[in-house]
Motif scaffolding. Sequence first.
Motif, PDB file in Angstrom:
ATOM      1  N   GLY A   1     -12.633  23.541  17.641  1.00 28.47           N
ATOM      2  CA  GLY A   1     -13.011  24.943  17.610  1.00 28.47           C
ATOM      3  C   GLY A   1     -11.926  25.812  17.005  1.00 28.47           C
ATOM      4  O   GLY A   1     -10.844  25.346  16.646  1.00 28.47           O
ATOM      5  N   ARG A   2     -12.212  27.078  16.923  1.00 25.69           N
ATOM      6  CA  ARG A   2     -11.240  28.031  16.385  1.00 25.69           C
ATOM      7  C   ARG A   2      -9.984  28.124  17.256  1.00 25.69           C
ATOM      8  O   ARG A   2      -8.944  28.558  16.793  1.00 25.69           O
ATOM      9  N   ASP A   3     -10.100  27.674  18.501  1.00 31.86           N
ATOM     10  CA  ASP A   3      -8.957  27.647  19.412  1.00 31.86           C
ATOM     11  C   ASP A   3      -8.174  26.337  19.309  1.00 31.86           C
ATOM     12  O   ASP A   3      -7.273  26.091  20.099  1.00 31.86           O
ATOM     13  N   ASN A   4      -8.541  25.477  18.354  1.00 35.18           N
ATOM     14  CA  ASN A   4      -7.902  24.185  18.110  1.00 35.18           C
ATOM     15  C   ASN A   4      -8.147  23.181  19.234  1.00 35.18           C
ATOM     16  O   ASN A   4      -7.432  22.201  19.364  1.00 35.18           O
ATOM     17  N   ILE A   5      -9.156  23.409  20.052  1.00 30.48           N
ATOM     18  CA  ILE A   5      -9.560  22.471  21.095  1.00 30.48           C
ATOM     19  C   ILE A   5     -10.860  21.824  20.647  1.00 30.48           C
ATOM     20  O   ILE A   5     -11.778  22.504  20.197  1.00 30.48           O
TER      21      ILE A   5
ATOM     22  N   VAL B   1       0.853  -1.183   0.000  1.00 31.48           N
ATOM     23  CA  VAL B   1       0.000   0.000   0.000  1.00 31.48           C
ATOM     24  C   VAL B   1       0.886   1.228   0.000  1.00 31.48           C
ATOM     25  O   VAL B   1       1.854   1.310   0.753  1.00 31.48           O
ATOM     26  N   MET B   2       0.554   2.188  -0.847  1.00 31.03           N
ATOM     27  CA  MET B   2       1.318   3.424  -0.901  1.00 31.03           C
ATOM     28  C   MET B   2       1.101   4.205   0.388  1.00 31.03           C
ATOM     29  O   MET B   2      -0.013   4.335   0.867  1.00 31.03           O
ATOM     30  N   ASN B   3       2.164   4.709   0.966  1.00 33.89           N
ATOM     31  CA  ASN B   3       2.102   5.498   2.188  1.00 33.89           C
ATOM     32  C   ASN B   3       2.628   6.888   1.867  1.00 33.89           C
ATOM     33  O   ASN B   3       3.789   7.063   1.572  1.00 33.89           O
ATOM     34  N   TRP B   4       1.756   7.874   1.926  1.00 34.17           N
ATOM     35  CA  TRP B   4       2.154   9.240   1.619  1.00 34.17           C
ATOM     36  C   TRP B   4       1.461  10.161   2.592  1.00 34.17           C
ATOM     37  O   TRP B   4       0.268  10.030   2.856  1.00 34.17           O
ATOM     38  N   SER B   5       2.178  11.083   3.142  1.00 35.31           N
ATOM     39  CA  SER B   5       1.597  11.983   4.116  1.00 35.31           C
ATOM     40  C   SER B   5       2.188  13.371   3.959  1.00 35.31           C
ATOM     41  O   SER B   5       3.386  13.523   3.796  1.00 35.31           O
ATOM     42  N   ASN B   6       1.333  14.355   4.028  1.00 37.07           N
ATOM     43  CA  ASN B   6       1.800  15.731   4.156  1.00 37.07           C
ATOM     44  C   ASN B   6       1.088  16.359   5.347  1.00 37.07           C
ATOM     45  O   ASN B   6       0.759  17.516   5.343  1.00 37.07           O
ATOM     46  N   SER B   7       0.863  15.544   6.381  1.00 37.19           N
ATOM     47  CA  SER B   7       0.096  15.981   7.546  1.00 37.19           C
ATOM     48  C   SER B   7       0.797  17.075   8.342  1.00 37.19           C
ATOM     49  O   SER B   7       0.201  17.637   9.239  1.00 37.19           O
ATOM     50  N   ASN B   8       2.059  17.360   8.010  1.00 36.10           N
ATOM     51  CA  ASN B   8       2.728  18.451   8.702  1.00 36.10           C
ATOM     52  C   ASN B   8       2.263  19.806   8.171  1.00 36.10           C
ATOM     53  O   ASN B   8       2.623  20.831   8.696  1.00 36.10           O
ATOM     54  N   LYS B   9       1.427  19.808   7.154  1.00 40.17           N
ATOM     55  CA  LYS B   9       0.858  21.041   6.616  1.00 40.17           C
ATOM     56  C   LYS B   9      -0.522  21.273   7.219  1.00 40.17           C
ATOM     57  O   LYS B   9      -1.208  20.346   7.612  1.00 40.17           O
ATOM     58  N   ASP B  10      -0.932  22.509   7.261  1.00 44.44           N
ATOM     59  CA  ASP B  10      -2.278  22.841   7.702  1.00 44.44           C
ATOM     60  C   ASP B  10      -3.154  22.956   6.460  1.00 44.44           C
ATOM     61  O   ASP B  10      -3.454  24.052   5.994  1.00 44.44           O
ATOM     62  N   CYS B  11      -3.538  21.826   5.905  1.00 37.52           N
ATOM     63  CA  CYS B  11      -4.328  21.779   4.670  1.00 37.52           C
ATOM     64  C   CYS B  11      -5.805  22.027   4.966  1.00 37.52           C
ATOM     65  O   CYS B  11      -6.298  21.655   6.015  1.00 37.52           O
TER      66      CYS B  11
ATOM     67  N   PHE C   1     -12.982  26.467  11.884  1.00 43.38           N
ATOM     68  CA  PHE C   1     -13.182  25.213  12.600  1.00 43.38           C
ATOM     69  C   PHE C   1     -12.584  24.078  11.765  1.00 43.38           C
ATOM     70  O   PHE C   1     -12.323  24.236  10.583  1.00 43.38           O
ATOM     71  N   ARG C   2     -12.386  22.933  12.379  1.00 45.99           N
ATOM     72  CA  ARG C   2     -11.931  21.745  11.661  1.00 45.99           C
ATOM     73  C   ARG C   2     -12.896  20.627  11.997  1.00 45.99           C
ATOM     74  O   ARG C   2     -13.182  20.364  13.161  1.00 45.99           O
ATOM     75  N   ILE C   3     -13.430  19.965  10.956  1.00 43.14           N
ATOM     76  CA  ILE C   3     -14.356  18.857  11.144  1.00 43.14           C
ATOM     77  C   ILE C   3     -13.738  17.591  10.561  1.00 43.14           C
ATOM     78  O   ILE C   3     -13.137  17.622   9.485  1.00 43.14           O
ATOM     79  N   SER C   4     -13.859  16.508  11.282  1.00 44.82           N
ATOM     80  CA  SER C   4     -13.366  15.205  10.858  1.00 44.82           C
ATOM     81  C   SER C   4     -14.556  14.276  10.701  1.00 44.82           C
ATOM     82  O   SER C   4     -15.372  14.138  11.626  1.00 44.82           O
ATOM     83  N   ILE C   5     -14.674  13.654   9.537  1.00 43.70           N
ATOM     84  CA  ILE C   5     -15.730  12.692   9.238  1.00 43.70           C
ATOM     85  C   ILE C   5     -15.047  11.373   8.906  1.00 43.70           C
ATOM     86  O   ILE C   5     -14.355  11.275   7.890  1.00 43.70           O
ATOM     87  N   GLN C   6     -15.216  10.370   9.769  1.00 43.15           N
ATOM     88  CA  GLN C   6     -14.524   9.089   9.620  1.00 43.15           C
ATOM     89  C   GLN C   6     -15.541   7.958   9.503  1.00 43.15           C
ATOM     90  O   GLN C   6     -16.539   7.938  10.228  1.00 43.15           O
ATOM     91  N   PHE C   7     -15.274   7.002   8.622  1.00 41.71           N
ATOM     92  CA  PHE C   7     -16.223   5.912   8.411  1.00 41.71           C
ATOM     93  C   PHE C   7     -15.517   4.599   8.087  1.00 41.71           C
ATOM     94  O   PHE C   7     -15.929   3.838   7.222  1.00 41.71           O
ATOM     95  N   GLY C   8     -14.468   4.316   8.811  1.00 37.47           N
ATOM     96  CA  GLY C   8     -13.700   3.102   8.574  1.00 37.47           C
ATOM     97  C   GLY C   8     -13.703   2.171   9.764  1.00 37.47           C
ATOM     98  O   GLY C   8     -14.440   2.366  10.735  1.00 37.47           O
ATOM     99  N   PRO C   9     -12.848   1.154   9.720  1.00 41.52           N
ATOM    100  CA  PRO C   9     -12.749   0.196  10.814  1.00 41.52           C
ATOM    101  C   PRO C   9     -12.453   0.898  12.141  1.00 41.52           C
ATOM    102  O   PRO C   9     -11.634   1.809  12.211  1.00 41.52           O
ATOM    103  N   GLY C  10     -13.168   0.483  13.174  1.00 36.41           N
ATOM    104  CA  GLY C  10     -12.961   1.039  14.502  1.00 36.41           C
ATOM    105  C   GLY C  10     -13.738   2.302  14.794  1.00 36.41           C
ATOM    106  O   GLY C  10     -13.811   2.733  15.941  1.00 36.41           O
TER     107      GLY C  10
END
Length: 132
Positions: free
Chosen positions: A82-86, A12-22, A39-48
């Motif tokens: 939130g906007r405060d990153n919490i 499986v290809m492993n590529w990350s640029n998570s050090n950026k604020d994309c 704000f930052r929203i995370s939508i996850q729908f995988g195992p676990g």
Amino acid sequence: MEDLKFQTAGEVMNWSNSNKDCDFQSNRNSGFQMNVNGFRISIQFGPGNYIKDSDIRYRTEQDAPTTFNHWGTDTAEVMIWGRDNISINWDGGDEVVGWVKSDTVGRLIGCLSSCPSDFDPTQALNQIISGQ
């Protein structure tokens, strides 16, 4: 960029640029995150994740979604910072809320996108979740 590897047969290809604020990030073909109005929203729908499909939640290997061209479920797990990153706390004190329908995700994003800069949307977001 870190973790840059190229795919070979059987790997499986492993590529990350998570050090950026994309503004957009994908997560192993089983979810994504996006910035919305500070704000930052995370939508996850995988195992676990807290999703309706118990075969995926409990019996599917963590890397399985990366072996498919298309992967999906009917519900997702959501986390919002939130906007405060919490991260916000949902009713009950959890940082994530599960079994969220796609229409509800749309309403959550709409709430965040129209939120004034001096307003805490936590109560409105909880109302959206409780009304799904």
